[in-house]
Design a protein around this motif. Structure first.
Motif, short mmCIF file in Angstrom:
data_model
loop_
_atom_site.label_atom_id
_atom_site.label_comp_id
_atom_site.label_asym_id
_atom_site.label_seq_id
_atom_site.Cartn_x
_atom_site.Cartn_y
_atom_site.Cartn_z
N PRO A 222 0.72 -1.31 -0.05
CA PRO A 222 -0.09 -0.07 -0.16
C PRO A 222 0.77 1.36 -0.05
CG PRO A 222 -0.64 -1.46 1.65
CD PRO A 222 0.59 -2.02 1.20
N GLU A 223 0.33 2.29 -0.61
CA GLU A 223 1.12 3.70 -0.84
C GLU A 223 0.15 4.63 -0.15
OE1 GLU A 223 2.37 4.27 -4.85
OE2 GLU A 223 3.87 2.58 -4.81
N SER A 224 0.81 5.60 0.14
CA SER A 224 -0.21 6.93 0.64
C SER A 224 -1.16 7.29 -0.44
CB SER A 224 0.82 7.98 1.36
OG SER A 224 1.40 8.54 0.37
N SER A 225 -2.26 7.70 -0.05
CA SER A 225 -3.07 8.28 -0.71
C SER A 225 -3.85 9.66 -0.17
CB SER A 225 -4.33 7.29 -1.19
OG SER A 225 -4.92 6.73 0.11
N GLY A 226 -2.89 10.25 0.75
CA GLY A 226 -3.64 11.53 1.27
C GLY A 226 -4.88 11.27 1.85
N ASN A 227 -5.82 12.29 1.58
CA ASN A 227 -6.92 12.25 2.67
C ASN A 227 -8.01 11.22 1.81
OD1 ASN A 227 -6.64 13.73 4.77
ND2 ASN A 227 -6.86 15.47 3.46
N ASP A 228 -7.68 10.46 0.69
CA ASP A 228 -8.43 9.47 -0.22
C ASP A 228 -8.27 8.28 0.61
OD1 ASP A 228 -9.33 11.39 -1.89
OD2 ASP A 228 -7.82 11.04 -3.37
N HIS A 229 -9.60 7.31 0.50
CA HIS A 229 -9.56 6.04 0.98
C HIS A 229 -8.73 5.40 -0.07
CE1 HIS A 229 -11.12 1.94 1.59
NE2 HIS A 229 -11.50 2.55 2.96
N PRO A 230 -7.88 4.40 0.51
CA PRO A 230 -7.05 3.57 -0.49
C PRO A 230 -7.76 2.94 -1.69
CG PRO A 230 -6.88 2.94 1.82
CD PRO A 230 -7.87 3.91 1.84
N TYR A 231 -8.81 2.66 -1.55
CA TYR A 231 -9.51 1.88 -2.71
C TYR A 231 -10.89 2.34 -3.07
CZ TYR A 231 -10.38 -1.75 0.80
OH TYR A 231 -10.86 -2.07 1.84
N VAL A 232 -11.72 3.25 -2.53
CA VAL A 232 -13.10 3.40 -2.41
C VAL A 232 -13.28 5.01 -2.63
CG1 VAL A 232 -15.42 3.81 -1.29
CG2 VAL A 232 -13.65 1.96 -0.90
N THR A 233 -13.87 5.32 -3.92
CA THR A 233 -13.91 6.78 -4.50
C THR A 233 -15.32 7.02 -4.75
OG1 THR A 233 -11.80 6.73 -5.37
CG2 THR A 233 -13.48 8.26 -6.23
N PRO A 234 -15.82 8.19 -4.34
CA PRO A 234 -15.25 9.37 -3.67
C PRO A 234 -15.40 9.16 -2.01
CG PRO A 234 -17.35 9.97 -4.37
CD PRO A 234 -17.30 8.48 -4.97
N MET A 235 -14.29 9.01 -1.44
CA MET A 235 -14.49 9.03 -0.06
C MET A 235 -13.14 9.73 0.45
SD MET A 235 -14.64 5.57 2.67
CE MET A 235 -16.14 5.34 2.01
N GLY A 236 -13.20 10.84 0.99
CA GLY A 236 -11.99 11.76 1.37
C GLY A 236 -12.54 13.06 1.77
N VAL A 237 -11.36 13.92 1.94
CA VAL A 237 -11.61 15.27 2.36
C VAL A 237 -12.09 16.11 0.97
CG1 VAL A 237 -10.68 17.34 3.45
CG2 VAL A 237 -10.27 15.38 4.44
N VAL A 238 -13.09 16.82 1.20
CA VAL A 238 -13.56 17.63 0.23
C VAL A 238 -13.69 19.42 0.74
CG1 VAL A 238 -16.03 17.36 0.41
CG2 VAL A 238 -15.19 18.10 -1.74
N ALA A 239 -13.33 20.47 -0.18
CA ALA A 239 -13.16 21.68 0.33
C ALA A 239 -14.76 22.27 0.22
CB ALA A 239 -12.46 22.44 -0.18
N THR A 240 -15.34 22.71 1.33
CA THR A 240 -16.75 23.57 1.03
C THR A 240 -16.72 24.95 1.17
OG1 THR A 240 -17.01 23.48 3.62
CG2 THR A 240 -17.70 21.58 2.41
N LYS A 241 -17.82 25.66 1.19
CA LYS A 241 -17.89 27.17 1.02
C LYS A 241 -17.35 27.70 2.28
CE LYS A 241 -21.23 30.77 0.40
NZ LYS A 241 -22.59 31.17 0.19
N ASP A 242 -16.98 27.12 3.20
CA ASP A 242 -16.49 27.85 4.66
C ASP A 242 -15.51 26.67 5.32
OD1 ASP A 242 -18.38 25.78 5.55
OD2 ASP A 242 -19.02 26.65 7.18
N GLY A 243 -15.01 25.57 4.60
CA GLY A 243 -13.95 24.89 5.27
C GLY A 243 -13.75 23.70 4.45
N HIS A 244 -13.68 22.46 5.19
CA HIS A 244 -13.61 21.12 4.68
C HIS A 244 -14.54 20.05 5.43
CE1 HIS A 244 -9.76 23.23 3.78
NE2 HIS A 244 -9.79 22.44 2.57
N MET A 245 -14.79 19.10 4.75
CA MET A 245 -15.70 18.01 5.39
C MET A 245 -15.12 16.56 4.84
SD MET A 245 -19.10 18.24 3.17
CE MET A 245 -19.52 16.42 3.40
N ASN A 246 -15.79 15.65 5.44
CA ASN A 246 -15.44 14.12 5.11
C ASN A 246 -16.64 13.65 4.38
OD1 ASN A 246 -12.79 13.30 5.82
ND2 ASN A 246 -13.34 13.52 8.03
#
Length: 395
Positions: A222-246
């Motif tokens: 396994p390698e790093s994938s940042g805030n993304d899930h290693p093999y499921v998409t879209p699962m991770g951090v996304v920027a919103t109007k006022d910050g970030h969310m999972n």
């Protein structure tokens, strides 16, 4: 004062540990009612004194609540003899010295079992009690690196990243507590104690779980994938109007519900995005499409809308926001206790809930040797004997 918990009320634990892993193990036992005696060297007898932080600092208060405190110089023959006398009617000893230290002090498992065959010794080390790295000092971040966590954490282009909490320390302590419970249950059948061992390195590898199994079973590294899930998409951090969310779109049905929510129902059925393997193959392009959509609303608005649609999502909190959350408050994860110096303080509660015999924080962390006289009186020493030990700096 909160009523003392009762689940482990008959358990006597001698806590020789310090820093984090061992104290975290003993904290579990103490929070469920065990009589945990925190044993420290008298002032001036330990060159490493203070390694665990300020006596009345947040870390010491959180790690050592619900314990009693005794000072005892184990390097002194009289101190060792007194410790072994305490072992005679104890149930558990917990230590996280380097593996060879207990042998030098004469308090290895065989020494303890000679005076009490029912004793359970829990030893927490950096790398194990033997082997090529046994004598190395163990630190959480080193175990995170060697156990594989840092290799899959962080953005790929930025290199390895440590976790923001002491994952290896705490997990090795929790595994030790689990081992103690197993040994106690087995002792109820056999009548014999045993030696329980955990290590930061072993605990960290165990926590890698599916990432470790991915290599062992399929040979994939396994390698790093940042805030993304290693093999499921879209699962991770996304920027919103006022910050970030999972965002956690964990299945194809959730993906279709999500597409309906964002008025893109066709994305739920077209070949490029209909299945997770297809979405994973096009992950970067998919996130580019989603970014401007999420930027239109606040995190709160998105979490509410996604919850209604049955799509997992959640805010990303700073610690003050964690304890302000109504669900966290409902779980009772901050528990109040009075400290004679700090006053009313709140500490992190146990996350384990029992219906009849729950844990509680009933007394604050003790000062060094605060209960020495009472503990030694229970052992059978007279006031004169205690005074003599204090004069000779054994306690």
């Amino acid at each position: 004062m909160t009523e003392r918990p009762t689940a482990l009320a008959k358990l006597k634990v001698l806590d020789l540990s310090r820093v984090r892993a061992g104290p975290a193990c003993c904290r579990v036992l103490a929070d469920f009612g065990a009589d945990v005696i925190k044993i420290e060297a008298p002032a001036g007898a330990d060159p490493s004194a203070g390694v665990s932080g300020a006596r009345h600092g947040y870390d010491m208060l959180n790690l050592h609540r619900n314990k009693r405190a005794l000072t005892l110089n184990l390097k002194d023959p009289d101190g060792r003899a007194l410790f072994l006398r305490m072992v005679e009617d104890a149930d558990v000893v917990v230590e996280n010295f380097r593996p060879d230290v207990k042998d030098r002090l004469g308090i290895a498992y065989s020494d303890l079992a000679n005076v009490n065959p029912r004793i359970i010794l829990a030893s927490i080390s950096g790398f194990g009690q033997d082997g090529p790295y046994a004598k190395r000092a163990g630190f959480d971040q080193i175990a995170q690196g060697m156990g594989g966590l840092m290799g899959v954490t962080g953005n790929p282009e930025e290199g390895p990243m440590r976790a923001g909490a002491a994952v290896a320390d705490l997990s090795s302590g929790l595994y030790a507590a689990l081992g103690i419970m197993v040994a106690l249950q087995e002792r109820s059948v056999s009548g014999q104690g045993q030696w329980v061992q955990s290590s930061l390195l072993g605990a960290q590898i165990a926590l890698m779980d599916f990432q470790a199994a991915r290599y062992l079973v399929d040979g994939e590294v396994p390698e790093s994938s940042g805030n993304d899930h290693p093999y499921v998409t879209p699962m991770g951090v996304v920027a919103t109007k006022d910050g970030h969310m999972n965002l956690g779109v964990g299945s194809d049905s959730q993906w279709r519900a999500f597409c309906d929510l964002i008025d893109k129902p066709e994305w739920g059925t077209i070949e490029d995005y209909a299945t997770n393997p297809a979405r994973f193959e096009r992950r970067a392009a998919l996130w580019e499409k989603l970014a401007p959509i999420f930027a239109e609303k606040t995190t709160s608005d998105w979490v509410d809308a996604l919850e209604e649609a049955g799509v997992p999502a959640g805010p990303i909190y700073m610690m003050n926001e964690v304890f302000a959350d109504p669900q966290v408050q409902h779980l009772g994860m901050a528990e109040q206790v009075h400290h004679p110096v700090r006053g009313e303080t709140k500490l992190v509660a146990q996350p384990i809930k029992l219906s009849r015999t729950p844990a509680s924080i009933y007394v604050s962390a003790p000062d060094a040797g605060e209960h020495s006289d009472a503990i030694l009186t229970e052992v059978g020493l007279s006031p004169e004997e205690i005074a003599s030990l204090r004069d000779s700096k054994v306690i």
